[in-house]
Design a protein around this motif. Sequence first.
Motif, mmCIF file in Angstrom:
data_model
loop_
_atom_site.group_PDB
_atom_site.id
_atom_site.type_symbol
_atom_site.label_atom_id
_atom_site.label_comp_id
_atom_site.label_asym_id
_atom_site.label_seq_id
_atom_site.Cartn_x
_atom_site.Cartn_y
_atom_site.Cartn_z
ATOM 1 N N UNK A 1 0.836 -1.215 0.000
ATOM 2 C CA UNK A 1 0.000 0.000 0.000
ATOM 3 C C UNK A 1 0.865 1.256 0.000
ATOM 4 N N UNK A 2 1.634 1.438 -1.053
ATOM 5 C CA UNK A 2 2.546 2.583 -1.121
ATOM 6 C C UNK A 2 2.108 3.477 -2.271
ATOM 7 N N UNK A 3 1.889 4.770 -1.970
ATOM 8 C CA UNK A 3 1.458 5.695 -3.030
ATOM 9 C C UNK A 3 2.632 5.984 -3.963
ATOM 10 N N UNK A 4 2.331 5.998 -5.261
ATOM 11 C CA UNK A 4 3.389 6.256 -6.244
ATOM 12 C C UNK A 4 3.247 7.662 -6.784
ATOM 13 N N UNK A 5 4.379 8.330 -6.953
ATOM 14 C CA UNK A 5 4.374 9.646 -7.585
ATOM 15 C C UNK A 5 5.220 9.532 -8.851
ATOM 16 N N UNK B 1 -2.040 6.600 -7.335
ATOM 17 C CA UNK B 1 -0.886 6.912 -8.189
ATOM 18 C C UNK B 1 -1.100 8.341 -8.684
ATOM 19 N N UNK B 2 -0.120 9.193 -8.467
ATOM 20 C CA UNK B 2 -0.224 10.574 -8.946
ATOM 21 C C UNK B 2 0.865 10.814 -9.969
ATOM 22 N N UNK C 1 0.714 17.045 2.109
ATOM 23 C CA UNK C 1 0.151 16.210 1.038
ATOM 24 C C UNK C 1 1.280 15.596 0.219
ATOM 25 N N UNK C 2 2.315 16.405 -0.024
ATOM 26 C CA UNK C 2 3.441 15.905 -0.814
ATOM 27 C C UNK C 2 3.979 14.609 -0.209
ATOM 28 N N UNK C 3 4.145 14.612 1.129
ATOM 29 C CA UNK C 3 4.729 13.426 1.746
ATOM 30 C C UNK C 3 3.746 12.253 1.764
ATOM 31 N N UNK D 1 4.977 8.076 -1.596
ATOM 32 C CA UNK D 1 5.508 6.865 -0.988
ATOM 33 C C UNK D 1 6.773 6.470 -1.725
ATOM 34 N N UNK D 2 6.684 6.562 -3.034
ATOM 35 C CA UNK D 2 7.842 6.262 -3.874
ATOM 36 C C UNK D 2 7.737 7.125 -5.122
ATOM 37 N N UNK D 3 8.818 7.878 -5.407
ATOM 38 C CA UNK D 3 8.810 8.681 -6.636
ATOM 39 C C UNK D 3 9.492 7.904 -7.746
#
Length: 653
Positions: free
Chosen positions: A363-367, A480-481, A500-502, A506-508
């Motif tokens: 469950x890691x948000x991707x940028x 995913x952003x 919000x950025x952080x 989760x992973x750029x």
Amino acid sequence: MHPALTPVLSPAQVREAHRQLNSSGEVSAQLLGPVLARSWQRSAAAGLSPTARPAGAPHASSAQLRQALEQQRELLAHALPVMNFLHEQTQDSDGMLVLADPDGLLLHSLGDLQFMHRAERVALRPGANWHECWRGTNAVGTALVEAQPLVVHGGEHFLERNAFLTCAAAPIHDSQGRLLGALDLSGDHRGYHRHTLGLVRSAVRMIEHRLFETRHGDQLRLRLHSQPEGLSTLTESLLALSGDGWVTGANKAALALLGQPWQTLGGLPIEQLLEVSMDRLMASAQRAGGAPLRVQTVHGQALWLRIEPGQASLGTPAMVFAAQPAPIALPAPAPADELAALDTGDPTLHAVLARARRVLDKPIALLLQGESGAGKEVLARAVHRSGPRRAQAFVAVNCAALPESLIEAELFGYRPGAFTGASREGAPGRIREADGGVLFLDEIGDMPLAMQGRLLRVLQDRLVVPLGGGKPVAVDIQLICATHHALREQMRTGQFREDLYYRLNGLTLQLPPLRERQDLEALVQRMLQELAPGQDVQLSPELAQRFACYRWPGNLRQLANALRTACALMEPHETQITWAHLPDDLAEDLRACAPLRETAPAAVETAIDLRELAVRTVERALKESDGNLSEAARRLGISRNTLYRKLRAARSS
Ligand SMILES: Nc1ncnc2c1ncn2[C@@H]1O[C@H](COP(=O)(O)OP(=O)(O)OP(=O)(O)O)[C@@H](O)[C@H]1O
């Protein structure tokens, strides 16, 4: 008999059905049969009237149609050659072929010009939408809803204005059962022929076979048939297997043969379907000649089977075990999925894809960061399709394309009458639509500050409160952003919330721009294979050189568009793309871009000269940009990261 293959209704039956509908509002299943009756009921429930023009049916603008064609490029790449072939076979029949996407949007048509002109009058042309809810019972729309092949003939159309048509359509599915669209053959109702549906079904099988081979070319594939001579024909059943023997894809014939729906196949090892061990399959795959094996299903039906090892499966653990008495445990190979398919040999991209794969099931948000057109959305979709949420929704929202006043309602939904102009039913909002799946927020850097606060709360609490109040609704989304802005920079200048950025980061993953990629040749080759499958189209040597030195400001989007145009402009007998096939503006740019070795002959003499040249070029760009790093990077046509690296290297030397 298959319901779709029952003969069409007599004019008297159709007249009677219309009469009943007019007088009592009833749809007679006895007269129409179950499929047509259901469809007429849906058409009436959508508020359509048989005698009225379809009001409000959407028609895509040319930009929207272009976008839809781009989204459906895999389907088009496989369907167009089959449509051309079918067109050749039916040239004397005064009809037309139509390809639709899963929502009923017509993507492509070809056929008899005179008939196509008549069909224009009822908007049977690319860009129009033939979903049942807009045009009532019709072969394209009804085949999509019913997910089965069928004929809609003359007055069986719900709208009287379409009664001059006879249409046969079949849905197209991929090897995991996803509906990709429908193929339709339409003509004048007086020219009805009962073999038409059979032709369309065969054409759809061809398309599905081609899709299967492309999607699973890297995997083990099983071809099955009750007769040995039926193998490698359109009637064969196809199964794709992972290296450890789990079914990853199937065609419709395989489902019918094994008595399984698509939903169960993904969770079955081959031993639960066929009386055969994976070792025996592997041993057979390795034998030269590949003679068919005799096997039987777990229910005892005898079959012939041919196994084809995919490139990726050669050397998988199972193969090694079969060949060696003392097996060595090797790591499982990466599955051949959409993420793997993006890897065309660029080392930077390869590392990006490897990092993405490592967090697929976490469950890691991707940028995703990268220039416009570098493939951020394509990567996001590949992450979705390769991960555990692939069966759930992928909901994409472009934050830059929504007016500020609408973003809130679009994302969070609203209750009935929440604001002036809100629909009476309310709307769940895109975040809730993505529940269980993936929410892709494109151009997140353009999200207004006020909205950033609301989004942050949703991400923290995992609850959405619709506009206009109401109970908070729990959501489970993978986020995913993507952005082409430097978000950290925006954060520093107060345009983007730090908290919000952080949350988002989760992973750029930083996608390289096309001009920095080292796999241009392989990428072009892969795109051409998709655009013109099986035709071995190549760039002329001169163009290949020019492509390599061009900066590609529009990145992969620009490259894909250029190749698509080139393929469309080529004559059927041509296989080499030359200047004549390029859009004028690109040709002009490419002519101005001289290949490297023509421009810098003396300067490339030694590595020292090159370093000095690089340092001087960077210094000049910085001076011209008044020390602004972003501007200097833009002028040099490199990313800021690359510029930092070059500056560090320059300082250390
Ligand atoms: N790996 C790929 N193979 C083939 N075509 C690709 C690939 N990646 C991108 N493309 C092409 O480039 C187009 C743009 O890609 P995508 O929308 O993913 O870029 P993006 O970085 O999200 O762009 P933007 O920032 O403008 O939204 C795609 O529609 C497709 O035509």
